[in-house]
Write an enzyme that holds these catalytic residues in place. Structure first.
Site, short mmCIF file in Angstrom:
data_model
loop_
_atom_site.label_atom_id
_atom_site.label_comp_id
_atom_site.label_asym_id
_atom_site.label_seq_id
_atom_site.Cartn_x
_atom_site.Cartn_y
_atom_site.Cartn_z
CE LYS A 1 -4.48 -1.59 1.55
NZ LYS A 1 -5.62 -1.44 2.44
CE LYS B 1 -5.91 -7.97 -2.32
NZ LYS B 1 -6.22 -7.40 -1.00
CE LYS C 1 -13.18 -3.91 0.11
NZ LYS C 1 -12.05 -3.70 0.98
P1 TYM Z 1 -10.68 -6.12 3.15
O1 TYM Z 1 -11.76 -5.13 3.36
O2 TYM Z 1 -9.57 -5.75 2.22
O3 TYM Z 1 -11.30 -7.47 2.63
C1 TYM Z 1 -12.38 -8.11 3.30
C2 TYM Z 1 -12.16 -9.60 3.33
O4 TYM Z 1 -12.07 -10.11 1.99
C3 TYM Z 1 -10.90 -10.88 1.85
N1 TYM Z 1 -10.39 -10.72 0.48
C4 TYM Z 1 -10.19 -11.73 -0.37
N2 TYM Z 1 -10.36 -13.05 -0.25
C5 TYM Z 1 -10.08 -13.80 -1.31
N3 TYM Z 1 -9.62 -13.30 -2.49
C6 TYM Z 1 -9.43 -11.98 -2.66
N4 TYM Z 1 -9.00 -11.49 -3.81
C7 TYM Z 1 -9.72 -11.13 -1.55
N5 TYM Z 1 -9.65 -9.79 -1.38
C8 TYM Z 1 -10.05 -9.55 -0.12
C9 TYM Z 1 -9.93 -10.32 2.87
O5 TYM Z 1 -8.92 -11.23 3.21
C10 TYM Z 1 -10.85 -10.01 4.02
O6 TYM Z 1 -11.06 -11.17 4.81
N6 TYM Z 1 -7.92 -5.67 7.27
C11 TYM Z 1 -9.10 -6.27 6.70
C12 TYM Z 1 -10.36 -5.85 7.43
C13 TYM Z 1 -10.32 -6.07 8.90
C14 TYM Z 1 -10.48 -7.30 9.56
C15 TYM Z 1 -10.39 -7.00 10.95
C16 TYM Z 1 -10.69 -8.61 9.13
C17 TYM Z 1 -10.15 -5.11 9.84
N7 TYM Z 1 -10.19 -5.65 11.08
C18 TYM Z 1 -10.50 -8.00 11.91
C19 TYM Z 1 -10.80 -9.62 10.11
C20 TYM Z 1 -10.70 -9.30 11.48
C21 TYM Z 1 -9.23 -5.84 5.26
O7 TYM Z 1 -8.66 -4.88 4.84
O8 TYM Z 1 -10.09 -6.60 4.54
#
Ligand code: TYM
Length: 332
Positions: free
Chosen positions: A116, A197, A200
């Site tokens: 990032k 990956k 979004k």
């Molecule tokens: P975020 O918002 O980027 O993504 C949400 C969830 O989607 C999963 N994910 C994917 N899984 C499979 N393939 C992909 N291409 C893909 N892109 C995203 C992510 O692994 C995530 O599970 N830091 C986290 C949010 C967060 C969180 C937490 C998660 C904040 N606090 C506590 C679990 C527990 C994040 O940025 O996810």
């Protein structure tokens, strides 16, 4: 007989863009698996989102949208705690304490921070650096046992475990050490660059399928997916595009690789890609319908936010006061 503690599941999604099939298969879809047997908390992590610059009106709109999507995907706000991170101040309060038990070197090794920072050269802010500590606070605040996540969050979960173990070693048992929960869709790749990956925030719309894309868009995007110069549907090195489509198809249909290979033997990629699109759209269509109904009722969503923030806050206060006592803060 031993009275077993009911386990807790926690996860979160950032309202930082329109959610993708990666978010769905890697995380969101698995959330409802736990709701009958566990205490579940699913958070819209808006405080994480501002580590990258956001348009305020868009962030606000997306916060409602992610909450509506949680419900549309089958989560019941009476059964699970569905809430918004910034409504529960204990997340940020615990994060500060945990900051003081996290090493600069540990945070410097986080691959997501490196990625990032490379993408946001002009805004490498302190929040982006300490973001994994806020994530640790999210999880540890609720004595979480299990965290359903995609593979890209695994390193953050490992750091969470290290922070918890360190704190427990200094002050005696305070936090439950959480485990990750990942399934075969834990890493869905970009349709345009299948070694990257699916994200979004990708600028290239053809690289991502959004949960809310209409059926014809979904099919068009899958049909445009980058593959290879062969014609055989099989999982192999050098066939990352096809392997990714096989993972997606398998997630949506429950079919194993051998079945998929047999199903598309000798028919070429075009037909396979259309089938992936059809399977994906078939699962997403009813979710989209429910989503639109839920999103149109803003006052309902606001009542969900309010009631659930109160429930989360009640639980969060217990852990936070324990932590404050252990580190030596005075109480009033
Ligand atoms: P975020 O918002 O980027 O993504 C949400 C969830 O989607 C999963 N994910 C994917 N899984 C499979 N393939 C992909 N291409 C893909 N892109 C995203 C992510 O692994 C995530 O599970 N830091 C986290 C949010 C967060 C969180 C937490 C998660 C904040 N606090 C506590 C679990 C527990 C994040 O940025 O996810």
């Amino acid at each position: 007989m031993e009275n077993e503690r009911k386990k807790t599941v926690f996860s979160g999604i950032q309202p930082s863009g329109n959610l993708t099939v990666g978010n769905y298969l890697g995380a969101l879809r698995n959330f409802s698996e736990f709701t009958d047997k566990y205490n579940c908390l699913y958070c819209v992590v808006d405080q994480h989102a501002i580590t990258v610059r956001q348009q305020p009106a868009e962030l606000r709109r997306r916060t409602y949208e992610v909450l509506a999507l949680y419900i549309a995907c089958g989560l019941d706000p009476e059964q699970s705690i569905l809430y918004v991170q910034s409504h529960v101040p204990q997340h940020a309060q615990l994060a500060w304490v945990l900051d003081c038990y996290t090493m600069f070197g540990e945070l410097s090794r986080m691959t997501q921070f490196k990625d990032k920072s490379a993408k946001n050269e002009n805004n490498i802010n302190a929040g982006l650096f300490t973001y994994p500590v806020l994530m640790a606070a999210d999880i540890l605040l609720y004595q979480t046992d299990l965290v359903p996540i995609g593979e890209d969050q695994k390193q953050h979960l490992e750091l969470t475990r290290d922070i918890a173990a360190r704190f427990n070693a200094v002050y005696s048992d305070t936090f439950v050490i959480p485990e990750p929960y990942m399934k075969s869709g834990a890493k869905i790749y970009s349709l345009a660059e299948p070694t990257k990956k699916m994200s979004k925030s990708d600028q290239n719309e053809n690289a991502v399928v959004r949960i809310l894309d209409p059926k014809d868009t979904i099919i068009k995007k899958f049909r445009r997916a980058v593959t290879d110069s062969e014609t055989e549907v099989r999982r192999a090195e050098g066939k990352e595009g096809i392997s990714n489509l096989m993972t997606i198809y398998s997630c949506f249909t429950g079919k194993k690789d051998e079945e998929i290979e047999a199903e598309f033997k000798g028919v070429g990629y075009g037909e396979f890609k259309t089938a992936v699109g059809e399977a994906c759209a078939a699962e997403l269509e009813p979710i989209q319908k429910r989503y639109n109904e839920i999103l149109s009722d803003k006052s309902y969503l606001e009542s969900v936010m309010k009631n659930n923030a109160e429930k989360a806050s009640y639980l969060a206060r217990k852990t936070l006061s324990k932590v404050y006592r252990k580190v030596g803060f005075t109480t009033l």
